[in-house]
Structures are given as structure tokens and as C-alpha cells.
Motif scaffolding. Structure first.
Motif, PDB file in Angstrom:
ATOM      1  N   ARG A 187      -0.193  -7.897  12.674  1.00  0.00           N
ATOM      2  CA  ARG A 187       0.527  -7.248  11.574  1.00  0.00           C
ATOM      3  C   ARG A 187      -0.237  -7.440  10.265  1.00  0.00           C
ATOM      4  O   ARG A 187      -1.059  -8.347  10.119  1.00  0.00           O
ATOM      5  CB  ARG A 187       1.927  -7.853  11.415  1.00  0.00           C
ATOM      6  N   LYS A 188       0.049  -6.571   9.312  1.00  0.00           N
ATOM      7  CA  LYS A 188      -0.480  -6.711   7.964  1.00  0.00           C
ATOM      8  C   LYS A 188       0.578  -6.279   6.967  1.00  0.00           C
ATOM      9  O   LYS A 188       1.517  -5.537   7.300  1.00  0.00           O
ATOM     10  CB  LYS A 188      -1.743  -5.877   7.770  1.00  0.00           C
ATOM     11  N   GLY A 189       0.459  -6.749   5.755  1.00  0.00           N
ATOM     12  CA  GLY A 189       1.371  -6.349   4.691  1.00  0.00           C
ATOM     13  C   GLY A 189       0.722  -5.301   3.806  1.00  0.00           C
ATOM     14  O   GLY A 189      -0.490  -5.323   3.583  1.00  0.00           O
ATOM     15  N   ILE A 190       1.519  -4.373   3.329  1.00  0.00           N
ATOM     16  CA  ILE A 190       1.050  -3.361   2.380  1.00  0.00           C
ATOM     17  C   ILE A 190       1.866  -3.503   1.095  1.00  0.00           C
ATOM     18  O   ILE A 190       3.098  -3.444   1.123  1.00  0.00           O
ATOM     19  CB  ILE A 190       1.194  -1.933   2.938  1.00  0.00           C
ATOM     20  N   VAL A 191       1.170  -3.724   0.006  1.00  0.00           N
ATOM     21  CA  VAL A 191       1.816  -3.880  -1.302  1.00  0.00           C
ATOM     22  C   VAL A 191       1.302  -2.784  -2.218  1.00  0.00           C
ATOM     23  O   VAL A 191       0.088  -2.582  -2.332  1.00  0.00           O
ATOM     24  CB  VAL A 191       1.492  -5.258  -1.921  1.00  0.00           C
ATOM     25  N   GLU A 192       2.203  -2.066  -2.844  1.00  0.00           N
ATOM     26  CA  GLU A 192       1.811  -1.052  -3.827  1.00  0.00           C
ATOM     27  C   GLU A 192       2.369  -1.459  -5.177  1.00  0.00           C
ATOM     28  O   GLU A 192       3.554  -1.781  -5.305  1.00  0.00           O
ATOM     29  CB  GLU A 192       2.303   0.332  -3.430  1.00  0.00           C
ATOM     30  N   MET A 193       1.499  -1.445  -6.187  1.00  0.00           N
ATOM     31  CA  MET A 193       1.914  -1.928  -7.504  1.00  0.00           C
ATOM     32  C   MET A 193       1.066  -1.280  -8.588  1.00  0.00           C
ATOM     33  O   MET A 193       0.083  -0.585  -8.298  1.00  0.00           O
ATOM     34  CB  MET A 193       1.729  -3.449  -7.575  1.00  0.00           C
TER      35      MET A 193
END
Length: 268
Positions: free
Chosen positions: A90-96
Motif C-alpha cells: 500500500r501507499k498513501g496519497i496526499v494532496e495539498m
């Protein structure tokens, strides 16, 4: 700001596997130091009446052994880190919205969001051939300085162990277009007259300077779209390289496993 968790892609897995392998210049350097350490270790067993000689050899051996230990330990830790990320799947996706991008003093970089949250990540860098060309393999970068395009939306893909897998600036995408070699290009790469080149047009969103011990000039990486490019053009760059600058990168794509070759960079 948004967060989500998704499965690793095949590209992510290939990047992590590449990070877990020692190759190229790093492998040669590691083997060289290991060989030198073994030589000094063997010298300790040679009978000698010179006390100063044995003390000197012993000190050098301890120094080289310590250096090799930390180098091999780093290789082992990176391999374990990569394998753990792959096994997790799994991986995390962060949008900011990016407030700042800076080196964190521990080899990686910090992405600072507009709300003050900080995402500390390890940055894989493309490998470099003996001739200074960018390769498709990756190695763990040690970043000394970094700058990013503040105020832009950015999407970070981060493994469970904090490895930066992908960076996307949705509002600053790069465009690639094929083009024929000009007469100037042919003078730079005279053996490739019948080849086409690729022009990448976009804004520089990030500039990364890895740590380069013992070198007068730093290697520089720039990000256009979702790709990092090693800035080692055949023709000297005339423009200062800063985030936000719109540029045209002229690249000669490699064939049959050859590395791509950066011809030059032009400011738009």
C-alpha cells in the motif's frame, strides 16, 4: 488537503526494488573500500618489528572497517525498507497546497503544507552512468538543498516507510513533443544525425541538490511534471534554474538500453 490509501503500482514496485539494489558507482565504491579494508586487515598478520608500522596499519584498518560497516549497514537498511514497503503493498496519497520544500538535514526533504503539516520523505534519485547520463535505475538520494514552487497544488505518493514514490503538480504538468535535430544539435551529437529528439515543455516545480562530497560542482535535479531530470546538458545552461521558471528541455532518447542524453535547456 486530501488523503487516501491505494495499492502500489507496478512502477512503484520497480522503483522500490531498484532502491534495494546496490549498483553502478555505489557498488564499485563499496567494493573498493571493502577490498582496501581486507588488505589492511591482512597486513596486521604480517610479522613486523616496527611498532609504529603496526599501530598505523591498525588505525587505518579500524577507520576503513568503520566506514565499510556503515556503508553496508546503509545498504541493508535500504533493502529492508524497500522490501517492507513492497510486502505491505500500500501507499498513501496526499494532496495539498505547498508552502515550502526544504532539505530536512537527515538526507530527505520536508514538504510543508499550507496548514503547517510537514511530510518528511526519503527521495529516490535517478542513477547516473559513468558518462554522466541519467539512468532508469534509482538510488537513495542524500539531499543537501531543495526548493519548490510555493503556492502550487502538489500530490505526493508515499510508501509506508516514507519513500517518495511519485510527485504530481496537477496545475503544472509538462508536455512532451518529438522534434527533428537541428544543425546545432548535430554538432553536439554528430553520431546521431538520423535520430529524433524530444522536447519537454513545462515549469520547473522543484530543484534538488544532492550532497556531493569532494566535488567542486553540485549535481542538480529539476522536476518537470512528474519526472526528475538530471541537469547535465551538453551545452551550458544560460538561465538560472529556479522553481517557477518555464523551460524547454531538449533530450535525445536512448535506444537499446542506452541512457537518455540531455542536449540543452532553454528558458521559454
Amino acid at each position: 488537503m486530501t488523503r487516501q490509501e491505494v495499492q502500489l503500482t507496478d512502477t512503484d514496485i520497480q522503483l522500490l526494488q531498484s532502491l534495494g539494489r546496490v549498483k553502478g558507482r555505489r557498488l564499485r565504491l563499496l567494493l573498493f573500500f571493502t577490498f582496501v579494508t581486507l588488505v589492511f586487515g591482512l597486513l596486521l598478520f604480517i610479522p613486523s618489528d616496527a611498532t609504529g608500522f603496526r599501530i598505523g596499519v591498525g588505525l587505518i584498518f579500524l577507520l576503513m572497517f568503520s566506514l565499510c560497516y556503515f556503508m553496508w549497514r546503509g545498504v541493508w537498511l535500504m533493502r529492508r525498507r524497500s522490501q517492507h514497503s513492497i510486502n505491505n503493498g500500500r501507499k498513501g496519497i496526499v494532496e495539498m497546497e505547498l508552502k515550502a520544500l526544504q532539505a530536512n538535514g537527515r538526507g530527505g526533504v520536508d514538504y510543508v503544507a499550507d496548514n503547517g503539516e510537514v511530510y518528511r520523505v526519503a527521495v529516490p534519485l535517478p542513477g547516473v552512468s559513468v558518462l554522466g547520463r541519467q539512468l532508469s535505475s534509482w538510488y537513495p538520494g542524500v539531499i543537501e538543498r531543495a526548493a519548490g514552487m510555493a503556492g502550487e497544488r502538489v500530490q505526493l505518493h508515499i510508501s509506508v516507510t516514507g519513500v517518495l514514490l511519485q510527485v504530481i503538480y496537477p496545475e503544472a504538468l509538462a508536455v512532451k513533443a518529438p522534434a527533428v535535430l537541428t544543425e546545432t544539435d548535430k554538432r553536439l551529437v554528430s553520431q546521431y544525425h538520423n535520430r529524433d529528439k524530444v522536447i519537454v515543455i513545462g515549469k520547473i516545480t522543484e530543484v534538488l541538490f544532492p550532497l556531493q562530497r569532494g566535488k567542486a560542482a553540485h549535481e542538480t535535479y529539476i522536476r518537470l511534471g512528474d519526472t526528475l531530470y538530471l541537469l547535465k546538458p551538453l551545452r551550458q545552461t544560460e538561465h538560472p534554474v529556479n522553481p517557477g521558471l518555464e523551460v524547454h528541455l531538449h533530450i535525445l532518447p536512448g535506444r537499446n538500453g542506452e541512457a537518455d542524453q540531455l542536449l540543452y535547456l532553454l528558458g521559454a
